[in-house]
Design a protein around this motif. Sequence first.
Motif, short mmCIF file in Angstrom:
data_model
loop_
_atom_site.label_atom_id
_atom_site.label_comp_id
_atom_site.label_asym_id
_atom_site.label_seq_id
_atom_site.Cartn_x
_atom_site.Cartn_y
_atom_site.Cartn_z
N GLU A 197 45.28 33.15 45.12
CA GLU A 197 44.06 33.56 45.53
C GLU A 197 43.04 34.30 44.56
OE1 GLU A 197 42.10 31.68 48.30
OE2 GLU A 197 43.98 30.73 48.44
N LEU A 198 43.35 35.43 44.80
CA LEU A 198 43.10 36.23 43.51
C LEU A 198 43.14 36.25 42.11
CD1 LEU A 198 41.93 39.70 44.29
CD2 LEU A 198 44.53 40.29 43.56
N GLN A 199 44.09 35.58 41.70
CA GLN A 199 43.39 35.24 40.40
C GLN A 199 42.22 34.24 40.02
OE1 GLN A 199 47.85 33.70 39.13
NE2 GLN A 199 47.49 34.49 37.13
N THR A 200 42.28 32.92 41.29
CA THR A 200 41.65 32.12 41.50
C THR A 200 39.82 32.89 41.12
OG1 THR A 200 42.45 30.32 42.54
CG2 THR A 200 40.57 30.04 42.64
N LEU A 201 39.76 33.72 42.37
CA LEU A 201 38.48 34.55 42.16
C LEU A 201 38.49 35.06 40.86
CD1 LEU A 201 36.06 36.03 43.62
CD2 LEU A 201 37.84 37.75 44.44
N ILE A 202 39.30 35.86 40.23
CA ILE A 202 38.47 36.19 38.81
C ILE A 202 38.72 35.73 37.86
CG2 ILE A 202 39.77 37.75 37.22
CD1 ILE A 202 41.55 38.96 39.91
N TYR A 203 39.11 33.99 37.72
CA TYR A 203 39.02 33.25 37.17
C TYR A 203 37.30 32.77 37.30
CZ TYR A 203 38.54 28.04 35.13
OH TYR A 203 38.36 27.53 34.50
N PHE A 204 37.04 32.06 38.68
CA PHE A 204 35.96 31.98 38.89
C PHE A 204 34.22 32.42 37.84
CE2 PHE A 204 37.29 28.86 41.64
CZ PHE A 204 36.52 27.63 41.48
N LEU A 205 34.75 34.22 38.43
CA LEU A 205 34.08 35.61 38.40
C LEU A 205 33.68 35.60 36.57
CD1 LEU A 205 34.65 38.80 39.89
CD2 LEU A 205 32.75 37.13 40.22
N ASP A 206 34.72 34.88 36.22
CA ASP A 206 35.14 35.34 34.36
C ASP A 206 34.40 33.95 33.75
OD1 ASP A 206 36.20 36.92 34.07
OD2 ASP A 206 37.86 36.90 33.63
N HIS A 207 34.56 33.04 34.42
CA HIS A 207 33.51 31.69 34.01
C HIS A 207 32.65 30.48 34.55
CE1 HIS A 207 38.33 31.55 31.87
NE2 HIS A 207 38.21 30.44 31.73
N TYR A 208 31.94 30.84 36.24
CA TYR A 208 31.34 31.06 36.39
C TYR A 208 30.16 31.81 36.51
CZ TYR A 208 33.76 26.58 36.94
OH TYR A 208 34.48 25.46 36.86
N GLY A 209 30.35 33.12 36.57
CA GLY A 209 30.01 34.27 36.91
C GLY A 209 29.30 34.29 38.41
N LYS B 5 32.92 23.32 31.26
CA LYS B 5 33.31 23.87 32.61
C LYS B 5 34.35 22.39 33.46
CE LYS B 5 30.82 27.48 33.52
NZ LYS B 5 28.97 27.17 34.05
N PRO B 15 46.22 28.49 38.13
CA PRO B 15 47.24 29.32 38.84
C PRO B 15 48.95 29.01 39.13
CG PRO B 15 45.54 29.63 39.60
CD PRO B 15 45.18 28.96 39.56
N ASN B 79 43.42 34.01 31.43
CA ASN B 79 43.64 35.77 30.79
C ASN B 79 44.72 36.40 31.39
OD1 ASN B 79 39.98 35.51 30.18
ND2 ASN B 79 39.02 35.58 31.78
N PHE B 103 51.63 40.96 43.29
CA PHE B 103 49.96 39.90 42.50
C PHE B 103 50.56 40.52 40.86
CE2 PHE B 103 47.73 41.66 46.14
CZ PHE B 103 47.04 40.46 46.48
N VAL B 109 47.01 40.81 37.10
CA VAL B 109 45.76 42.02 38.11
C VAL B 109 47.25 42.95 38.61
CG1 VAL B 109 45.07 41.06 40.27
CG2 VAL B 109 45.49 39.75 38.04
N VAL B 148 36.32 43.69 41.22
CA VAL B 148 37.14 42.86 42.15
C VAL B 148 37.55 43.79 43.11
CG1 VAL B 148 38.57 41.16 42.40
CG2 VAL B 148 36.92 41.33 40.16
N MET B 174 37.75 39.63 47.50
CA MET B 174 39.06 38.93 48.19
C MET B 174 39.08 39.45 49.91
SD MET B 174 42.53 38.32 47.30
CE MET B 174 43.63 37.29 47.84
N ARG B 188 30.70 36.69 44.38
CA ARG B 188 31.50 35.94 44.79
C ARG B 188 32.96 36.12 45.95
NH1 ARG B 188 33.39 30.65 43.23
NH2 ARG B 188 31.66 30.82 41.41
N GLN B 190 35.88 34.77 48.46
CA GLN B 190 36.98 34.65 48.65
C GLN B 190 37.37 35.16 49.58
OE1 GLN B 190 38.27 32.10 45.90
NE2 GLN B 190 39.79 31.50 47.07
#
Lengths: 219, 219
Positions: A197-209, B5, B15, B79, B103, B109, B148, B174, B188, B190
Amino acid sequence: MAEAKIPKATAKRLPIYYRYLNILFNAGKQRVSSTELSEAVQVDSATIRRDFSYFGALGKRGYGYDVESLLNFFKKTLNQDRLTNVALIGVGNLGHALLNYNFRQTNSVRISAAFDINEEIANTIQSGVPVYPMAEMKEQLQIQQIDVAILTVPIDDAQKVADELVAAGVKGIMNFTPIRISVPATVRVQNVDLANELQTLIYFLDHYGSEAANQSTTD
Amino acid sequence: MAEAKIPKATAKRLPIYYRYLNILFNAGKQRVSSTELSEAVQVDSATIRRDFSYFGALGKRGYGYDVESLLNFFKKTLNQDRLTNVALIGVGNLGHALLNYNFRQTNSVRISAAFDINEEIANTIQSGVPVYPMAEMKEQLQIQQIDVAILTVPIDDAQKVADELVAAGVKGIMNFTPIRISVPATVRVQNVDLANELQTLIYFLDHYGSEAANQSTTD
């Protein structure tokens, strides 16, 4: 009211609606519009109206929804009037936190038994819940007719314990371990992978802003 | 490789693929078929092939995928070669468990700062992580350039603390509290609502029984 099979996405939102309606009801509110609901639960109002439509036309134009009848309806749908006893397997750090976690906000779910291999806490009561030794798991699950389990054991034990849960007749497993456990098709697994979940959040922040924010595990 | 995208559903599975490839690589495995991957991660192989196709044709017919190059590719995409520092707000039972939660399985992370209003644990180190008083949150987040945060405060403080996080420049939250917090569209969220996850599992067991098992928060 006849209940048709509803879409999974809708089903996943029901507990969110239910919880908010409960708050409104306790605050003495008698009606709510889909716009108000929308803002509170962060689901767009068109989706709310479509979700509710699966259960029949519950709202009235210009009035909105009657809080109490909506609440009673969801209570029945979600079996909130029936207590489900759940077992917790593995009373480590996360297991301990879950014993203290307020699963009972809606009074329908209770961790009623826990299991651990650690002899120091087996046969004690932790946060009001009896902790049994792992050797007694199968017997206790059957005696107590528990068919839902929360799995918080170390990763290396996850599959073995899952196999034992299946053998004990468990039908649903909430899996907090980071591995995907294998179970027969008759058993439902809900994976809660916090690192993911945390990794997905970070991924989305990095790629989708900032576009399309507000993700949810329950969307 | 140019990165387009990709669909959100695909992004959420990355992940999971990454973690399993890491296990294979550490076990000395050099290649893997989409069928093997499929069994391990519980995602059907057609979906895996489609997911991978967004990144270009990575597999070879009759050979499968090269574990090391696939792993390196995902490492870059996710990343994994860069450490993301994350803050934990609220060191109660769940917060404590998360400080101890692994984590760092993928080394990318780390909870590097925690915050709590409890004066007994503020200015101590818990599970290797410094705990600062809440009054220093904004300053520390900015000094440490953390954007984050994991929110594990009591429900009544959730919105207030979320507002403070936004003011401190946090871009991703999160949210472990059961309420839906309001944030600007640039942030964002989560949501990880454990009671809701459990209720959803039970709802599906009651209404859908054994059909289409294996739900996941990350599907």
